[in-house]
Every structure is written in C-alpha cells, then in structure tokens.
Design an enzyme around this catalytic site. Structure first.
Site, PDB file in Angstrom:
ATOM      1  N   HIS A 192     -11.653   5.539  18.975  1.00 41.53           N
ATOM      2  CA  HIS A 192     -10.589   6.480  19.344  1.00 41.53           C
ATOM      3  C   HIS A 192     -11.335   7.569  20.172  1.00 41.53           C
ATOM      4  O   HIS A 192     -11.802   8.515  19.593  1.00 41.53           O
ATOM      5  CB  HIS A 192      -9.919   7.195  18.076  1.00 41.53           C
ATOM      6  CG  HIS A 192      -9.191   6.041  17.436  1.00 41.53           C
ATOM      7  ND1 HIS A 192      -9.940   5.031  16.714  1.00 41.53           N
ATOM      8  CD2 HIS A 192      -7.975   5.887  16.978  1.00 41.53           C
ATOM      9  CE1 HIS A 192      -9.290   4.394  15.765  1.00 41.53           C
ATOM     10  NE2 HIS A 192      -7.991   4.512  16.229  1.00 41.53           N
TER      11      HIS A 192
ATOM     12  N   HIS B 153      -5.620   7.308  22.878  1.00 43.89           N
ATOM     13  CA  HIS B 153      -5.803   7.706  21.442  1.00 43.89           C
ATOM     14  C   HIS B 153      -6.728   6.604  20.654  1.00 43.89           C
ATOM     15  O   HIS B 153      -7.679   6.966  20.119  1.00 43.89           O
ATOM     16  CB  HIS B 153      -4.454   7.406  20.601  1.00 43.89           C
ATOM     17  CG  HIS B 153      -4.414   7.717  19.200  1.00 43.89           C
ATOM     18  ND1 HIS B 153      -4.647   8.677  18.634  1.00 43.89           N
ATOM     19  CD2 HIS B 153      -4.511   6.463  18.222  1.00 43.89           C
ATOM     20  CE1 HIS B 153      -4.585   8.487  17.241  1.00 43.89           C
ATOM     21  NE2 HIS B 153      -4.652   7.195  17.227  1.00 43.89           N
TER      22      HIS B 153
ATOM     23  N   GLU C 273       1.020  13.800  -7.730  1.00 42.95           N
ATOM     24  CA  GLU C 273       0.051  12.947  -8.004  1.00 42.95           C
ATOM     25  C   GLU C 273      -0.774  12.505  -6.961  1.00 42.95           C
ATOM     26  O   GLU C 273      -2.046  12.424  -7.277  1.00 42.95           O
ATOM     27  CB  GLU C 273       0.634  11.538  -8.583  1.00 42.95           C
ATOM     28  CG  GLU C 273       1.605  11.705 -10.113  1.00 42.95           C
ATOM     29  CD  GLU C 273       2.988  12.081  -9.730  1.00 42.95           C
ATOM     30  OE1 GLU C 273       3.648  12.249 -10.811  1.00 42.95           O
ATOM     31  OE2 GLU C 273       3.407  12.139  -8.553  1.00 42.95           O
TER      32      GLU C 273
ATOM     33  N   HIS D 252       9.025   3.159 -16.047  1.00 43.77           N
ATOM     34  CA  HIS D 252       8.039   3.857 -16.440  1.00 43.77           C
ATOM     35  C   HIS D 252       7.182   2.888 -17.383  1.00 43.77           C
ATOM     36  O   HIS D 252       5.777   3.464 -17.823  1.00 43.77           O
ATOM     37  CB  HIS D 252       8.320   5.055 -17.373  1.00 43.77           C
ATOM     38  CG  HIS D 252       9.109   6.119 -16.758  1.00 43.77           C
ATOM     39  ND1 HIS D 252       9.850   6.282 -16.031  1.00 43.77           N
ATOM     40  CD2 HIS D 252       8.687   7.637 -17.018  1.00 43.77           C
ATOM     41  CE1 HIS D 252      10.289   7.534 -15.455  1.00 43.77           C
ATOM     42  NE2 HIS D 252       9.500   8.317 -16.118  1.00 43.77           N
TER      43      HIS D 252
END
Length: 714
Positions: free
Chosen positions: A76, A314, A462, A525
């Site tokens: 890149h 890019h 998280e 869960h």
C-alpha cells in the site's frame, strides 16, 4: 474546542492535472502566529534546517515506500506517500526515542493504526537508525523471513510497538498505552523530583480506522478518562478501497470527537505545511486534560501525477511508468532504494539525541531513588517484567470440606488475593463487574484525576476493552491487564483476542457464565461453540477450571504467561472441590484425579462444572466392578505441551474406551476420544429455563455419562 492551524483561505492548493501529467503545489502562507510552547523538553522545536531539506527528507520516506512496494509487487504505497510529512515532523522533531535501545522505558510510543501502510513505519525505523530495519530488509518487504512483513508485527520488528492491520485496533492499543502511562505516572511520579514516567503516545489512523466501531469505543473511553498524553493524527485522505469515502462515510469526524471529549485540531494542508503540523502537535501538548485528535487533510499517493487522490494508489504498486513520472514530478533524482546521506544525517540525529535523553532519564531515576528508595524498587521491579518473588504462594488451595462455589466466586478471591502481591495487576469488566466479580476491593476506580487506581470501568464496550488491554500489555511496563465479560460476549471482542494471541500480549480474559448452566437468560447468552473456537485459535490458553484448586492453577498459568493470552471460562453455578484436583495438575493441562494406579477399562474426561458428573459416574461404575480413570482437562493447550511420556501416562493409547463430558459442542473432542469414543455435551443452541432443567433436557447428566461409558466398553 476545535481549532484550525492555518489562516482562513491559506490552505494549500493541491490538484492533479492528468492531461499535463504533473501535480502543481502552491505552498501556503505561514500561520499568523507561532506558538511559543515549552511543554516538556519534547515540544516541537523550531526547525534548524531549510524547507528544501525537509522536502528532501519527506520524499525519501515516500520513495522508500514506493520502491519497496514496487519490488514486492504487493502493498500500500498511497498512505506512506500522503503521511510522509507527518512522519518527518514526528520522527525527526517531535518524538523522543532511542533507536539503539528501542525498549527504553520512557520513550514515546508510536502506533500505526492504519497498519496497511506498514512501509511508512519501516521507512521511519530505517531512516532513524533502528538496527531492526536495514536496507536489505526494506528490499525484502513482504517476503518470507523478512523483518518487514505486510503489516507491522511487534514480535518480528523491533521498534513496532504493536501488531496492527485489522483497522481500528491500533488506536485502541494507543489508548491502552496512554492508560499505562497515566497510571504509572500517577503512582510513581513525585512533585519534588524529576518525573520518571513522562512520555506521549502518538497514533496515525485512517478513514478505515474511523469507520470501524471499535475505534469509537476506545476513543469514547479516552475522552472520558481525559488521557492528555494521547495524540492521534487522523490521515483524512477521503479514500478507501472502494473509492472516495463520500460513497459511505460522510459524518463530521471532528464534531464527533469533540462530543467524545477530545481536543480537536484541524490541519487543512498536511501535504506541505510543516509549520501547521509542528504547531498542531505543540498545541496538543498544551492541552493536558484531554486527548487530542489532529485531523490532517492529506492527498493519498501525493506526488503521483496519475494516481494520487484515487483508490488505485491505496493497495497496489505504482508500477515502473508511474514511478518514473512521480520521480520527475517530485524532482527525485536518486536511484531505486537510494537515500541521500544528508537525509540520513537529519534522521539519525535521533541516535545521539535519544542516547542523551535516556542518560538524562537514568540520572533522574537515581535522584528519585535517593529520595524514594521503596517506590523506586517497586517501579524497577515492575518495568523489568519480572514477577515478585514467591508471588504464587498467595494462591489458595481447597479441599472437599470447603464450601462448593461457582468458579467465578473463586476467581474473585484470586483477584483480591493477588492484587496486593502483583503490583502490575490492573483491569476490569465491560459493565458486568457485579456478575463477573472482578473488582479489586482494596482499590478505587481509574478515572480522570484518579489514574493511580487499578479498577478499569470499560462500560459496554467489549471489543474496545480487549484492544485497550492489548495496549496495556504491550506498553512494556510489567502491567498485567485483565478484562471480563460473559463468555458469550467474546463474540464482540474476538478480533482483539486474536490480536492478543498473534502479538504475544499476555492479557488475562476472565469469562464468566460459561455454559447453559447460566440458565434462564437463554440461548442468546449461553455459549456452545466458544470453548472449541478458542481451542482452535493459535497461541492462546483456553482454560475451563473445575473448583477452587483449578481456578488457582488457571490464574497461575495466566500470570506466568506474559507473552500469550489466557482465557478463563468460569461458571455461574456452584461445584465441589473434587479430590486430587490441584494447581500442579492444572498447569499440565490434563491430569488423573481418579483411577491412576492401574490400566483402566474406560477413561472419563471432564472439564469445569461437568467434571463432577464424570467423577460421580466413575464412582457408580467402580461399584459395578469396572476399572475407571477420571481425567480433568482444564486446558488442552497446556496438555499438548507436555512430554509424550506424560501424555501417555494420562491417556494410554491402548485404552480406546473414552467418554468426554462438557456442556459445549463435541467439536474438537474426537482428538482425544478417537472414532469409538463418545461426547456428552450439546451441539444445538440452548434454551431458557433453570440450569438443572436444561442439563436434564439436553442429556448432560451423570446417568448419560454412565451409559456412554458402558456403550464404549461394549
């Protein structure tokens, strides 16, 4: 407050004239005033070299990246070409580091969150004189065995602080490093002696980092915590792989970061206006109660007449023709991989400067030591990475007479026993501390102005939590980060956990509510495939302890493993401390707790809360005259590291009648069961009901283990 480092109307006029095949650059007028800042000795000083020499240094960065990507035909080049001015100002003027001692503790940290632009970082390391990146390494970019892999890897290239590539992770790591600096500074610095913890964390992030949600999680926390030593430079080039970002990303990033509590500075011309970059960094250092975002407008692939400001530059090599055009456009008269000596002279001034800075810091440490010998002893022990002597004696042991507890409760005891013994232990939960039981009760919360405290409140973030903990672990200061949530929500942080494993970050992941045993919350869960998925991940310990002794063993493994993460799955429901469970056995990954004296008719293997079912089933079978061995297997990875002789002593190859019991998927268990073995577990999603009902309905019972044992012995 958002500020702009240039006068209105003074932005550089940069355009691509594709017909003419040239790029015209008009240098902007100087800012109306220069900040006269003396924020620490590290503030950006007025340059002592000409703008022409700076241009030469900047172009050296660009062409090292261009040539390396061309040679490998992979990489890149656009980001290094656009960010080269930032690289020059940071590495030649602003940052404090010692190229000949990359691990010097009080160095500034640099994180390339836009890790795809890795040749930017390798160019900087090479030019600054790091031994880890020679010109041969530059020429071997992205090749087998090279020190210059496709994305920065801290375990390969000395000078790369973290491993980046998955976008957004790097800025989170930078937040973690700034947390570590703030925490240690608050604990150890004294007002009457020079500071011994005093460094900045710099990060370059791109549009992709800004789009990834994890970056916002960590940036939100950085603003909340007021991390004034964190300076992020946003490479605002408005190009991604798909094209111009206007097709998918049009938000006002500066306003968002102001809302997150950051100090925001806009640099309209990051291509040629070096003074605005210098002044922006100086202004950032002046603001000590907020992190700073420098929104730097750049042209991706700057200098390329036909590919700049496009996605074509890019992620692909310029090629010979466009490289020649770029050389002509930027008046770069040097050969491929040629760096002028005067450029080396500029950048490698960092060697003498860094050695002087380190020597001054060492002298400051001696001044500190003379006045605060106790604190200095703790500080040096911490940053050495060595654990305190006999720390493991803090870990408790248990017997059957002890009250049965959920292993998350045992974990709470471990944390609070270890916290005073391990001065580097720091961490917290993603808004589940009362359920995960992860508070260190003798400490307060790490908050703005309370950085010496050791409980981190991550909120419901998280993914950001895991990535921040990676940064704390890789700060290199001996801190031992832990983080916690329900085991199911590792799905939200798996990217960070994988980077932990890859980058040798010794984070301890405390994951409670580890099975259908959590009960009524139901299948959203209840983890099913999670144990097996982490067992499939390289270089991470997946531990599921049964009872207090094995929780002690799991913590011992987690603390000792400073270069790989440990995930500890803990129960909501109580379980007994079975005979012969031990810390020592846990450290071997699997061990015999019953029937080890003779060759068994059947082997029953259990983990966590289901080890009790294996043990009870064995007692039934023994009464029927069977020879039964019970093996606890809290960690497959540790077991695989044992000698062949030890593994044979636990699981004799001649005994093929085997049953495993674990409230999770059967996937992966046949490695130990063979084709003739049976697994008692669950290969479907769970359900909402009390835990005892779920175990009955899904057939995870002692009776089922007994029957399976009889079946495999038949």
């Amino acid at each position: 407050m958002q500020s702009t480092m240039m006068q209105r109307g003074s932005s550089a006029k940069v355009g691509v004239n594709k017909k003419a095949g040239a790029m015209s650059v008009a240098r902007p007028a100087a800012p109306s005033r220069r900040s006269a800042l003396t924020v620490r000795a590290q503030a950006v000083a007025a340059p002592t070299i000409s703008n022409e020499m700076v241009d030469k240094c900047v172009n050296a960065i660009r062409f090292l990246a261009i040539d390396a990507v061309n040679k490998s035909n992979s990489g890149h080049p656009g980001m290094p070409m656009g960010c080269a001015p930032m690289g020059y100002v940071l590495w030649a003027e602003a940052m404090r580091y010692n190229p000949k001692n990359p691990k010097w503790f009080n160095r500034d940290r640099f994180v390339l969150s836009a890790g795809h632009g890795s040749m930017f970082q390798y160019s900087m390391l090479h030019l600054a004189g790091y031994d880890s990146v020679s010109m041969d390494d530059i020429k071997s970019f992205r090749q087998w065995g090279s020190n210059t892999p496709g994305h920065p890897e801290n375990f390969v290239t000395l000078g790369c602080e973290v491993t980046t590539g998955p976008l957004g992770q790097g800025i989170c790591n930078a937040v973690g490093m700034a947390v570590a600096e703030a925490h240690l500074a608050a604990r150890f610095n004294k007002p009457d002696v020079p500071a011994i913890v005093d460094h900045y964390t710099y990060c370059i992030m791109g549009d992709g980092c800004m789009m990834e949600g994890v970056s916002n999680e960590a940036s939100s926390l950085a603003g909340h915590w007021g991390l004034g030593k964190l300076i992020a430079l946003y490479d605002d080039n408005k190009i991604s792989i798909d094209g111009h970002t206007e097709i998918s990303f049009t938000e006002d990033v500066a306003t968002r970061y102001e809302a997150l509590g950051w100090h925001v500075i806009t640099v309209p011309n990051g291509n040629t206006d070096y003074d605005s970059l210098r002044n922006a960094i100086a202004e950032a250092k002046k603001v000590t109660d907020k992190p700073t975002l420098l929104k730097v407008s750049t042209l991706i692939g700057y200098g390329s007449p036909n590919k700049a400001d496009s996605h074509d530059v890019h992620g692909a090599a310029l090629g010979a023709e466009e490289t020649a055009a770029t050389r002509a456009n930027l008046k770069w008269e040097f050969k491929e991989f040629e760096v002028p000596e005067d450029v080396y002279t500029v950048f490698r001034g960092a060697i003498a400067k860094g050695a002087d800075e380190e020597a001054k810091w060492e002298a400051d440490c001696q001044t500190y030591k003379a006045k605060y010998p106790t604190e200095y002893a703790e500080f040096t022990q911490l940053i050495s990475g060595e654990l305190p002597a006999d720390w493991e004696k803090t870990l408790p042991t248990f017997s059957m007479e002890d009250k049965p507890l959920a292993t998350r409760q045992n974990s709470q005891s471990m944390l609070n026993l270890l916290a005073p013994t391990l001065p580097g232990l720091i961490g917290g939960s993603a808004d589940l501390a009362p359920s995960n039981l992860t508070l260190m009760k003798m400490f307060g919360d790490f908050q703005k102005g309370q950085y010496a405290e050791r409980n981190l409140r991550f909120g419901v973030r998280e993914h950001g939590m895991g990535a921040i903990c990676n940064g704390i672990a890789l700060h290199g200061s001996g801190l031992i980060p832990y983080c916690a949530t329900f085991f199911i929500f590792t799905d939200y942080m798996r990217g960070a956990m994988r980077v932990s494993a890859l980058s040798e970050a010794g984070v301890i992941y405390i994951m409670t509510h580890d099975s259908i045993g959590l009960g009524e919350d139901g299948p959203t869960h209840q983890p099913i495939e999670h144990l097996s998925s982490f067992r499939a991940m390289p270089d991470i310990l997946m531990m599921r302890p049964a009872g207090g002794n094995e929780v002690s063993g799991a913590y011992k493994a987690g603390v000792l493993n400073r270069t790989r993460p440990t995930c500890i799955a803990l129960s909501r429901q109580g379980m007994p401390n079975l005979p012969n469970t031990s810390i020592e056995g846990t450290m071997k990954g699997a061990y015999t707790i019953m029937g080890g004296d003779e060759t068994p008719d059947v082997i029953l293997i259990g983990t966590g809360s289901e080890l009790e079912l294996a043990y009870g089933a064995a007692e039934e079978l023994v009464k029927e005259g069977k020879k039964v061995r019970v093996v606890s297997m809290p960690c497959m990875e540790l077991f695989e590291e044992q000698s062949a002789q030890y593994k044979e002593s636990v699981l004799p190859i001649g005994v093929t009648a085997r049953v495993s019991v674990e409230a999770g998927t059967s996937f992966g268990w046949h490695k130990y069961l063979g084709f003739g073995g049976k697994h008692i577990g669950i290969d479907t999603f769970g359900a909402s009901a009390p835990a005892p009902t779920l175990y009955q309905k899904f057939g995870i019972t002692q009776a089922a283990v007994v029957q399976a044992a009889k079946d495999v012995m038949a």
